[in-house]
Design a protein around this motif. Sequence first.
Motif, PDB file in Angstrom:
ATOM      1  N   THR A 329       0.847  -1.211   0.000  1.00 35.85           N
ATOM      2  CA  THR A 329       0.000   0.000   0.000  1.00 35.85           C
ATOM      3  C   THR A 329       0.879   1.255   0.000  1.00 35.85           C
ATOM      4  O   THR A 329       0.623   2.204  -0.742  1.00 35.85           O
ATOM      5  CB  THR A 329      -0.942   0.011   1.225  1.00 35.85           C
ATOM      6  N   ASN A 330       1.945   1.237   0.851  1.00 33.44           N
ATOM      7  CA  ASN A 330       2.844   2.396   0.890  1.00 33.44           C
ATOM      8  C   ASN A 330       3.508   2.622  -0.469  1.00 33.44           C
ATOM      9  O   ASN A 330       3.625   3.760  -0.924  1.00 33.44           O
ATOM     10  CB  ASN A 330       3.943   2.192   1.938  1.00 33.44           C
ATOM     11  N   ALA A 331       3.957   1.512  -1.095  1.00 37.08           N
ATOM     12  CA  ALA A 331       4.636   1.649  -2.398  1.00 37.08           C
ATOM     13  C   ALA A 331       3.697   2.333  -3.390  1.00 37.08           C
ATOM     14  O   ALA A 331       4.125   3.179  -4.184  1.00 37.08           O
ATOM     15  CB  ALA A 331       5.058   0.277  -2.910  1.00 37.08           C
ATOM     16  N   LYS A 333       0.944   4.271  -2.484  1.00 32.96           N
ATOM     17  CA  LYS A 333       0.577   5.612  -1.999  1.00 32.96           C
ATOM     18  C   LYS A 333       1.674   6.636  -2.283  1.00 32.96           C
ATOM     19  O   LYS A 333       1.401   7.774  -2.648  1.00 32.96           O
ATOM     20  CB  LYS A 333       0.376   5.573  -0.473  1.00 32.96           C
ATOM     21  N   TYR A 334       2.944   6.214  -2.063  1.00 32.73           N
ATOM     22  CA  TYR A 334       4.030   7.173  -2.177  1.00 32.73           C
ATOM     23  C   TYR A 334       4.726   7.112  -3.545  1.00 32.73           C
ATOM     24  O   TYR A 334       5.908   7.388  -3.679  1.00 32.73           O
ATOM     25  CB  TYR A 334       5.017   6.988  -1.020  1.00 32.73           C
ATOM     26  N   SER A 335       3.959   6.678  -4.563  1.00 32.08           N
ATOM     27  CA  SER A 335       4.473   6.703  -5.939  1.00 32.08           C
ATOM     28  C   SER A 335       3.420   7.405  -6.797  1.00 32.08           C
ATOM     29  O   SER A 335       2.221   7.325  -6.497  1.00 32.08           O
ATOM     30  CB  SER A 335       4.676   5.285  -6.466  1.00 32.08           C
ATOM     31  N   TYR A 376       5.290   8.387  13.008  1.00 30.31           N
ATOM     32  CA  TYR A 376       6.291   9.159  12.273  1.00 30.31           C
ATOM     33  C   TYR A 376       5.903   9.237  10.799  1.00 30.31           C
ATOM     34  O   TYR A 376       5.731   8.226  10.130  1.00 30.31           O
ATOM     35  CB  TYR A 376       7.686   8.538  12.410  1.00 30.31           C
ATOM     36  N   ARG A 377       5.736  10.453  10.323  1.00 26.70           N
ATOM     37  CA  ARG A 377       5.425  10.654   8.909  1.00 26.70           C
ATOM     38  C   ARG A 377       6.429  11.656   8.351  1.00 26.70           C
ATOM     39  O   ARG A 377       6.710  12.675   8.968  1.00 26.70           O
ATOM     40  CB  ARG A 377       3.997  11.195   8.718  1.00 26.70           C
ATOM     41  N   VAL A 378       6.999  11.325   7.194  1.00 23.63           N
ATOM     42  CA  VAL A 378       7.996  12.215   6.591  1.00 23.63           C
ATOM     43  C   VAL A 378       7.282  13.470   6.103  1.00 23.63           C
ATOM     44  O   VAL A 378       6.238  13.356   5.465  1.00 23.63           O
ATOM     45  CB  VAL A 378       8.678  11.518   5.392  1.00 23.63           C
ATOM     46  N   GLY A 392       1.692   2.372   9.929  1.00 26.28           N
ATOM     47  CA  GLY A 392       1.916   1.222   9.039  1.00 26.28           C
ATOM     48  C   GLY A 392       3.268   0.560   9.238  1.00 26.28           C
ATOM     49  O   GLY A 392       3.358  -0.663   9.397  1.00 26.28           O
ATOM     50  N   LEU A 393       4.341   1.369   9.255  1.00 23.01           N
ATOM     51  CA  LEU A 393       5.678   0.768   9.371  1.00 23.01           C
ATOM     52  C   LEU A 393       5.974   0.321  10.803  1.00 23.01           C
ATOM     53  O   LEU A 393       6.807  -0.561  11.022  1.00 23.01           O
ATOM     54  CB  LEU A 393       6.746   1.729   8.850  1.00 23.01           C
ATOM     55  N   ALA A 394       5.272   0.912  11.791  1.00 26.08           N
ATOM     56  CA  ALA A 394       5.409   0.421  13.182  1.00 26.08           C
ATOM     57  C   ALA A 394       4.821  -0.987  13.257  1.00 26.08           C
ATOM     58  O   ALA A 394       5.371  -1.883  13.908  1.00 26.08           O
ATOM     59  CB  ALA A 394       4.698   1.353  14.150  1.00 26.08           C
TER      60      ALA A 394
END
Length: 436
Positions: A329-331, A333-335, A376-378, A392-394
Amino acid sequence: MNYDPSSEIRHIAIILVISLFVGFTIDALAWTLVISLSGYIIWNLRQLFRLYHWLKKDGFSDPPDSHGLWGTTFDHIYKLQQNQLKYRARLKRVIKRFRDSTFALKEGFVMLDEHGNIDWWNPAAEKILGLRAPFDSNQLITNLIRHPKFISYFESDDHDRALEISSPLNTDITLEFQITRFGKQDHLIVVRDITELKQLDNMRTDFVANVSHELRTPLTVIDGYLETMTDNIETLSPPWHKPVRQMSEQTRRMSTLINDLLLLSRIESRNNTARQAPIDIGSIINSIRSDLSSLLAEKQQNISIELTSNKQLLGPKDQAYSLISNLITNASKYSGDGASIKVTWQDDSTGAQLSIEDNGIGIAPLDIPRLTERFYRVDRGRAQAIKGTGLGLAIVKHVLINLDGTLDIESKIGVGSAFSCRFPGHRLQELKQQAS
Ligand code: ADP
């Protein structure tokens, strides 16, 4: 003290000249020479005996009085012995300070030789592990701490992470072991009682889980009403249209947050004994791809799957699903639109690796170490535009802890990111034909 050894030759020459002179004068050259050289040899022998007796006594008391080369030799030996004495005293002081400091420490220290036999321990280790002097001295540590996890941790080469297990004396006490190797395969074990820390951590997890659980029901009710209102928005007066839509969106965000918090606390929960069911990674990846199909289609993203390993992962299936789902999902969302996502599952002699690569926005090196922290969000400004909870990453990190795995992140701004999860051999098994 700077005695010139060549002056000893001068002394012998003077003795010889005097002997020759006296010998010629009294006409008994041979006898004079014999007598004077014998005298010289006897004097030297006497000095040698004095040196022997002095060293035999202790070598630290005042040296015998002498002169010439012997006097200098006595002085040099005496100086060396004094330096040795000072060095020993300093060493004793250092050892005493070290012992005093380790005696004052709350952490237990156990020193083992290269075979794993106990050499030394401090009083805290005696209290925490119940070691008894002198009986346990020279005993194998694995005979005294028989917990299987400790034995495999001790025998493994990977001591980067500390080990948490219950105390061999009292199962209500949680201990943390950290092994460090030094010298010729000698071991230093540091052990500390982390029961209180663990209890606090459990209280925090329970609190978050309880609050999240209590909030879920009212939120579901509010969300239900708001959904009905948005479905029938035309029945409301126009000034209410925007607020109702915003309320509905924020309620859904809160629900996602609460669901993630509940999932995280379930994964973290101490009674989360990972079931050892074999998981077919390929089928999980495929089902996630079909779950995300509308999101992928909306952004015209392409996902390629490469399954070169026929290994199954041993662990809880729902957690493996959350792990892979969060990363894919992150891949996405952040593409950006039209991006490519590559998912690979491969193995080698040491374990297996799941990698999710994208050619998306990438992450700055400074942010990478902090990504798995909760919330934590960049770049919050940018993150605001892309929906997420920062959990998500936690979740990924905690699932990997439960599966004895590790996470490696490689990323470059504007180029893309690669998230690789490595699993050890004991978490894998050959894929069976009829996988459930
Ligand atoms: P979120 O809910 O914000 O996605 P995560 O814990 O999953 O929370 O991720 C934390 C942060 O890591 C994200 O806010 C994002 O900035 C960054 N991130 C995660 N995966 C990627 C990725 N594949 N590419 C770029 N940035 C990422």
